[in-house]
Design a protein around this motif. Structure first.
Motif, PDB file in Angstrom:
ATOM      1  N   SER A   1      44.928  42.519  49.908  1.00 21.65           N
ATOM      2  CA  SER A   1      46.060  42.432  48.979  1.00 21.65           C
ATOM      3  C   SER A   1      45.595  42.538  47.538  1.00 21.65           C
ATOM      4  O   SER A   1      46.219  43.238  46.722  1.00 21.65           O
ATOM      5  N   LYS A   2      44.517  41.884  47.211  1.00 22.01           N
ATOM      6  CA  LYS A   2      43.991  41.957  45.843  1.00 22.01           C
ATOM      7  C   LYS A   2      43.631  43.389  45.478  1.00 22.01           C
ATOM      8  O   LYS A   2      43.958  43.866  44.389  1.00 22.01           O
ATOM      9  N   LYS A   3      43.007  44.098  46.418  1.00 21.64           N
ATOM     10  CA  LYS A   3      42.660  45.492  46.176  1.00 21.64           C
ATOM     11  C   LYS A   3      43.913  46.347  46.050  1.00 21.64           C
ATOM     12  O   LYS A   3      43.973  47.251  45.201  1.00 21.64           O
ATOM     13  N   SER A   4      44.930  46.063  46.871  1.00 23.42           N
ATOM     14  CA  SER A   4      46.175  46.837  46.842  1.00 23.42           C
ATOM     15  C   SER A   4      46.928  46.672  45.534  1.00 23.42           C
ATOM     16  O   SER A   4      47.730  47.531  45.161  1.00 23.42           O
ATOM     17  N   PHE A   5      46.676  45.556  44.863  1.00 24.80           N
ATOM     18  CA  PHE A   5      47.296  45.333  43.553  1.00 24.80           C
ATOM     19  C   PHE A   5      46.286  45.546  42.435  1.00 24.80           C
ATOM     20  O   PHE A   5      46.340  44.901  41.392  1.00 24.80           O
ATOM     21  N   SER A   6      45.366  46.500  42.690  1.00 22.87           N
ATOM     22  CA  SER A   6      44.426  46.967  41.680  1.00 22.87           C
ATOM     23  C   SER A   6      43.569  45.840  41.103  1.00 22.87           C
ATOM     24  O   SER A   6      43.156  45.897  39.947  1.00 22.87           O
ATOM     25  N   ASN A   7      43.317  44.810  41.911  1.00 21.94           N
ATOM     26  CA  ASN A   7      42.492  43.667  41.495  1.00 21.94           C
ATOM     27  C   ASN A   7      43.022  43.011  40.216  1.00 21.94           C
ATOM     28  O   ASN A   7      42.249  42.429  39.444  1.00 21.94           O
ATOM     29  N   ASP A   8      44.324  43.098  40.016  1.00 25.08           N
ATOM     30  CA  ASP A   8      44.961  42.549  38.812  1.00 25.08           C
ATOM     31  C   ASP A   8      45.866  41.389  39.217  1.00 25.08           C
ATOM     32  O   ASP A   8      46.937  41.594  39.802  1.00 25.08           O
ATOM     33  N   ASP A   9      45.458  40.172  38.898  1.00 24.71           N
ATOM     34  CA  ASP A   9      46.208  38.983  39.307  1.00 24.71           C
ATOM     35  C   ASP A   9      47.568  38.869  38.624  1.00 24.71           C
ATOM     36  O   ASP A   9      48.397  38.059  39.044  1.00 24.71           O
ATOM     37  N   ARG A  10      47.813  39.673  37.594  1.00 27.46           N
ATOM     38  CA  ARG A  10      49.127  39.644  36.936  1.00 27.46           C
ATOM     39  C   ARG A  10      50.202  40.296  37.786  1.00 27.46           C
ATOM     40  O   ARG A  10      51.397  40.094  37.545  1.00 27.46           O
ATOM     41  N   LEU A  11      49.797  41.076  38.755  1.00 29.55           N
ATOM     42  CA  LEU A  11      50.743  41.926  39.473  1.00 29.55           C
ATOM     43  C   LEU A  11      51.309  41.311  40.739  1.00 29.55           C
ATOM     44  O   LEU A  11      52.253  41.852  41.316  1.00 29.55           O
ATOM     45  N   TYR A  12      50.753  40.187  41.193  1.00 28.98           N
ATOM     46  CA  TYR A  12      51.227  39.599  42.445  1.00 28.98           C
ATOM     47  C   TYR A  12      50.739  38.166  42.567  1.00 28.98           C
ATOM     48  O   TYR A  12      49.874  37.710  41.803  1.00 28.98           O
ATOM     49  N   THR A  13      51.297  37.461  43.532  1.00 27.42           N
ATOM     50  CA  THR A  13      50.774  36.148  43.904  1.00 27.42           C
ATOM     51  C   THR A  13      51.028  35.918  45.397  1.00 27.42           C
ATOM     52  O   THR A  13      51.879  36.569  45.982  1.00 27.42           O
ATOM     53  N   LEU A  14      50.268  35.044  45.990  1.00 29.60           N
ATOM     54  CA  LEU A  14      50.444  34.687  47.400  1.00 29.60           C
ATOM     55  C   LEU A  14      51.461  33.551  47.439  1.00 29.60           C
ATOM     56  O   LEU A  14      51.124  32.387  47.291  1.00 29.60           O
ATOM     57  N   ALA A  15      52.705  33.922  47.632  1.00 28.83           N
ATOM     58  CA  ALA A  15      53.819  32.986  47.404  1.00 28.83           C
ATOM     59  C   ALA A  15      53.766  31.767  48.311  1.00 28.83           C
ATOM     60  O   ALA A  15      54.204  30.679  47.924  1.00 28.83           O
ATOM     61  N   TRP A  16      53.247  31.907  49.532  1.00 29.29           N
ATOM     62  CA  TRP A  16      53.241  30.768  50.456  1.00 29.29           C
ATOM     63  C   TRP A  16      52.303  29.655  49.985  1.00 29.29           C
ATOM     64  O   TRP A  16      52.428  28.516  50.438  1.00 29.29           O
ATOM     65  N   LEU A  17      51.408  29.973  49.064  1.00 31.59           N
ATOM     66  CA  LEU A  17      50.493  28.954  48.532  1.00 31.59           C
ATOM     67  C   LEU A  17      51.098  28.214  47.348  1.00 31.59           C
ATOM     68  O   LEU A  17      50.546  27.236  46.874  1.00 31.59           O
ATOM     69  N   LYS A  18      52.245  28.709  46.848  1.00 28.97           N
ATOM     70  CA  LYS A  18      52.849  28.158  45.635  1.00 28.97           C
ATOM     71  C   LYS A  18      54.014  27.229  45.912  1.00 28.97           C
ATOM     72  O   LYS A  18      54.661  26.741  45.005  1.00 28.97           O
ATOM     73  N   LYS A  19      54.323  26.985  47.184  1.00 23.84           N
ATOM     74  CA  LYS A  19      55.473  26.148  47.514  1.00 23.84           C
ATOM     75  C   LYS A  19      55.192  24.695  47.188  1.00 23.84           C
ATOM     76  O   LYS A  19      54.080  24.238  47.253  1.00 23.84           O
TER      77      LYS A  19
END
Length: 270
Positions: free
Chosen positions: A252-270
């Motif tokens: 997933s990190k690679k799929s979002f160009s290794n840019d943490d601004r572009l996504y988050t792992l939502a299940w970890l943020k609950k």
């Protein structure tokens, strides 16, 4: 001899009885190309080692995956957030529901013609998603950067008909979300999904002029199933595999160009 024959019959009956359980450990999952497909394919490999055979089927539109799950042709689809699902259920009467939460993808505004939002000219063209919910999300971002103002209270359900102020007389080009990346070069500014940009290798997904916030959990991608399968043990097992897979996180990190601004792992943020 009778007892021996009886034991054979009992053994055969037990073998037949367990067949449905073996068959149930197979899943067909619908995705759209890019980050979601990549992450599901990664999880499928982990699932194989844990007794679930997963067939990943790619679609290029945002309509067919819901039809396929509702008809029972597909077990799970993984491409939409909850507001999109709610709208699809309301509009089409689907018996669908979320069984779990996945990636929260950010949305950006992109331009291949201008370096700043302020450079967008009068009568400029804006590419925006055509479906009700994602269009509203794009309009909120355009409002955030000051290009338009929406009617009070419309939120993410707003459409271009809810634009209250358009000082630059911007013209809107509506296309289905996955196709926005293809028209970005033809307009002055476009709503964009970084994972589709990465998949298309069209331009730098980190080149957005602005991004929406990634703290809004309602836009996290959902594992969507028929309502009566929300608690299906095989479905829930696969979701747990996905959420706990280090391979999924790496991919997933690679799929979002290794840019943490572009996504988050939502299940970890609950």
């Amino acid at each position: 001899m009778f007892q021996s024959f009886k034991r054979v019959l009992i053994s055969a009956a037990i073998a037949v009885a367990v067949l449905p359980a073996v068959a149930a450990d197979k899943l067909k999952i619908a995705v759209v190309p890019g980050a979601y497909a990549d992450s599901i394919n990664a999880a499928a490999k982990d699932a194989k080692a844990q007794g679930i055979d997963v067939e990943v089927i790619e679609f290029t539109d945002w309509t067919t995956p819901n039809v396929a799950v509702n008809n029972g042709d597909i077990d799970i689809n993984y491409f939409q957030h909850q507001p999109f699902l709610d709208n699809a259920v309301k509009k089409n009467g689907y018996a669908l529901a979320s069984a779990g939460t996945g990636i929260l993808a950010n949305v950006g505004l992109y331009s291949l013609k201008h370096k700043n939002v302020a450079d967008v000219p009068n009568n400029g063209k804006v590419g925006i998603a055509s479906d009700p919910v994602n269009q509203g999300r794009g309009l909120l971002l355009l409002q955030k950067v000051g290009l338009i103002t929406l009617k009070p209270g419309v939120g993410y359900l707003g459409s271009i008909n809810d634009i209250a102020s358009n000082p630059k007389s911007l013209r809107f080009v509506e296309v289905e979300g996955p196709q926005l990346v293809r028209i970005t070069g033809d307009v002055d500014i476009a709503q964009g999904y970084p994972h589709f940009i990465v998949a298309a290798k069209a331009f730098d997904p980190s080149s957005g002029l602005a991004y929406s916030g990634i703290e809004d959990q309602q836009f996290a991608i959902q594992f969507v199933v028929k309502k009566d399968r929300v608690n299906d043990p095989v479905v829930q097992k696969f979701i747990r595999i996905y959420q706990n897979s280090e391979t999924v996180r790496t991919v997933s990190k690679k799929s979002f160009s290794n840019d943490d601004r572009l996504y988050t792992l939502a299940w970890l943020k609950k």
